[in-house]
Enzyme design. Structure first.
Site, short mmCIF file in Angstrom:
data_model
loop_
_atom_site.label_atom_id
_atom_site.label_comp_id
_atom_site.label_asym_id
_atom_site.label_seq_id
_atom_site.Cartn_x
_atom_site.Cartn_y
_atom_site.Cartn_z
N ARG A 83 -9.74 -104.36 -21.05
CA ARG A 83 -9.11 -103.05 -21.32
C ARG A 83 -10.11 -101.90 -21.37
NH1 ARG A 83 -6.23 -106.39 -24.83
NH2 ARG A 83 -4.20 -106.91 -23.98
N LYS A 127 -12.24 -90.62 -11.79
CA LYS A 127 -11.15 -91.23 -11.02
C LYS A 127 -11.69 -92.52 -10.42
CE LYS A 127 -7.97 -87.73 -9.30
NZ LYS A 127 -7.42 -87.12 -8.07
N GLU A 153 -16.71 -82.85 1.98
CA GLU A 153 -16.28 -82.61 0.58
C GLU A 153 -16.96 -81.35 0.02
OE1 GLU A 153 -13.85 -84.10 -0.84
OE2 GLU A 153 -13.86 -86.28 -0.55
N LYS A 213 -17.54 -79.52 -9.66
CA LYS A 213 -16.59 -80.57 -10.02
C LYS A 213 -16.48 -80.66 -11.54
CE LYS A 213 -14.54 -84.89 -9.05
NZ LYS A 213 -14.51 -86.09 -8.24
N GLU A 222 -5.72 -84.60 -14.33
CA GLU A 222 -4.96 -84.00 -13.23
C GLU A 222 -3.53 -83.62 -13.63
OE1 GLU A 222 -6.09 -85.42 -9.29
OE2 GLU A 222 -4.02 -85.10 -8.66
N ARG A 239 -6.98 -79.64 -11.82
CA ARG A 239 -7.75 -80.66 -11.10
C ARG A 239 -7.13 -81.00 -9.74
NH1 ARG A 239 -10.85 -86.13 -13.24
NH2 ARG A 239 -11.51 -86.76 -11.17
N ASN A 287 -7.79 -81.82 -4.52
CA ASN A 287 -7.14 -82.56 -3.44
C ASN A 287 -6.98 -81.72 -2.18
OD1 ASN A 287 -6.83 -84.81 -5.11
ND2 ASN A 287 -4.93 -83.99 -5.99
N HIS A 331 -6.80 -83.37 1.12
CA HIS A 331 -6.77 -84.82 0.92
C HIS A 331 -5.43 -85.48 1.21
CE1 HIS A 331 -10.75 -84.36 -0.65
NE2 HIS A 331 -10.83 -85.63 -0.96
N HIS A 365 -5.80 -88.41 3.55
CA HIS A 365 -5.49 -89.81 3.20
C HIS A 365 -4.52 -90.41 4.21
CE1 HIS A 365 -6.61 -89.38 -1.35
NE2 HIS A 365 -7.66 -89.49 -0.57
N HIS A 381 -14.05 -91.13 5.22
CA HIS A 381 -13.25 -90.34 4.28
C HIS A 381 -13.53 -88.83 4.45
CE1 HIS A 381 -11.09 -89.22 0.67
NE2 HIS A 381 -12.16 -88.60 0.22
#
Ligand SMILES: NC(=O)c1ccc[n+]([C@@H]2O[C@H](COP(=O)([O-])OP(=O)(O)OC[C@H]3O[C@@H](n4cnc5c(N)ncnc54)[C@H](O)[C@@H]3O)[C@@H](O)[C@H]2O)c1
Length: 362
Positions: free
Chosen positions: A117, A139, A181, A223, A233, A237, A241, A244, A248, A260
């Site tokens: 956990r 993330k 990026e 960032k 997010e 935040r 994206n 993205h 994606h 990517h």
């Protein structure tokens, strides 16, 4: 160098950036007297694993060497990390360390989030993309056959340790993908940085050390500023994206034949086109982005056709559809991105059909 710090409600952590070493010594209390498992891959291990292990001195350090590539950002690789932790009886007080690009950072973080956990982990990113983006912000995740990063968790590292000289061994295509990026930050809220990138393109491509250090520092700060405002997010935040959701979908549709950062480059062009079509921005934003992307040999057009319907369907499974309406990041101008809600399939298809038609660039 003085570390940057990310301050979050659950605690702060440093980003240690050095030109030519792994500054693990500066965070000794984090790893002393703990079992350490370094997760890396078959490409990075021969380059840097021995050197990083040496930094831990007499500490018991294990390693888990995974197959390389986005294709292996899977449940199977995540399981291999968990198997290694089980084999060496890691418990909650032990430590995971990533050593590699964004794929390794994301998978190690997810293993750290899920083992017992949640255990601590440190990121040692070795690609430009992971140094300026993936290692920072918490993330973590792996891909599912239905799409990118569909399985994951927010789990912050305890430190990020960057050795900029690792970029000297990075293939040029991978380095340029990282710039995709960086250009994204320019589009979001850093217009001055966008112009800086254009002015410094030659020095950056020549891997001029001071310029690279400045590039990494600026991006980590951008960032950090956003993540500090919105760790999970719920709001701002989402701006990260930009490009993205399109990107994606392109990655999944092409079975990861684009890197990517290359898919993000294509996604940035699509986001700029859509911003113009929706009446938020003029056409010059797309042209400016295309010029800078091309200066770093990044793609602005697909090299083989993809159907607009296929891309649309993939975009629907990218975590950003609310009540059948799309949420995308668009721009009012360069450095002025915003969250656009309520976009319809028809809006998206209009952009895709423009961009995907012959001569439509993307
Ligand atoms: N978590 C986040 O916030 C976040 C943000 C952006 C991207 N990402 C993820 O990051 C991933 C992309 O990361 P990436 O571009 O670093 O790709 P990557 O991890 O696949 O690394 C690219 C290639 O470079 C090799 N490599 C790594 N370091 C090297 C070095 N120093 N010298 C030589 N080769 C080296 C790798 O083995 C790989 O072959 C994607 O999965 C993306 O989803 C995550």
């Amino acid at each position: 160098m003085k570390p940057l710090t990310i301050n979050l409600p659950g605690g702060s952590y440093p980003i240690l950036l050095e030109a030519n070493c792994f500054a693990l010594d500066e965070i000794k209390p984090l790893w002393q007297q703990r079992k350490v498992m370094i997760v890396t891959n078959q490409v990075v291990a021969p380059l840097y694993l021995a050197e990083v292990k040496r930094q831990f001195g007499d500490q018991p350090v294990f390693s888990c060497i995974l197959p390389d590539g986005e294709d292996h950002k899977t449940v199977a690789s995540w399981q291999l990390i968990l198997d290694a932790l089980a084999e060496h009886q890691f418990n909650r007080s032990d430590l995971l360390v990533s050593l590699g690009g964004g794929v390794i950072c994301d998978m190690t973080g997810f293993a750290a989030a899920s083992w017992m956990r949640g255990i601590d982990f440190i990121q040692i990113p070795t690609t430009l993309l992971s140094q300026i983006d993936a290692s920072v912000g918490g993330k973590t995740g792996i891909n599912h056959p239905h799409g990118k990063n569909l399985i994951g968790a927010f789990h912050q590292p305890r430190a990020v340790v960057i050795n900029a000289s690792t970029l000297n061994t990075l293939p040029t295509r991978e380095f340029n993908a990282g710039i995709g990026e960086a250009i994204k930050y320019g589009g979001i809220n850093q217009a001055d940085f966008f112009y800086w990138l254009a002015a410094q393109a030659a020095a950056i491509k020549a891997l001029e050390p001071d310029t690279l250090m400045s590039l990494i520092t600026q991006c980590c700060q951008f960032k950090a500023d956003i993540v500090e405002q919105d760790e999970k997010e719920q709001g701002v935040r989402a701006l990260l994206n930009l490009g993205h959701t399109f990107g994606h979908a392109i990655e999944t549709a092409t079975e990861y034949s684009y890197l990517h950062g290359e898919a993000v480059a294509l996604g940035l062009v699509m986001a700029a086109e859509m911003s113009a079509q929706q009446g938020y921005a003029g056409p010059e934003i797309r042209k400016m982005l295309e010029n800078l992307l091309q200066a770093f040999d990044l793609p602005i057009m697909l090299d083989s056709p993809i159907s607009a319907d296929d891309l649309l369907n993939l975009m629907k499974s990218d975590k950003k559809v609310v009540n059948d309406q799309h949420r995308l990041i668009l721009m009012r101008g360069l450095g002025d991105a915003f969250i656009a809600d309520g976009l319809t399939d028809a809006d998206i298809l209009q952009t895709l059909n423009t961009c995907l038609q012959p001569g439509g660039s993307v």
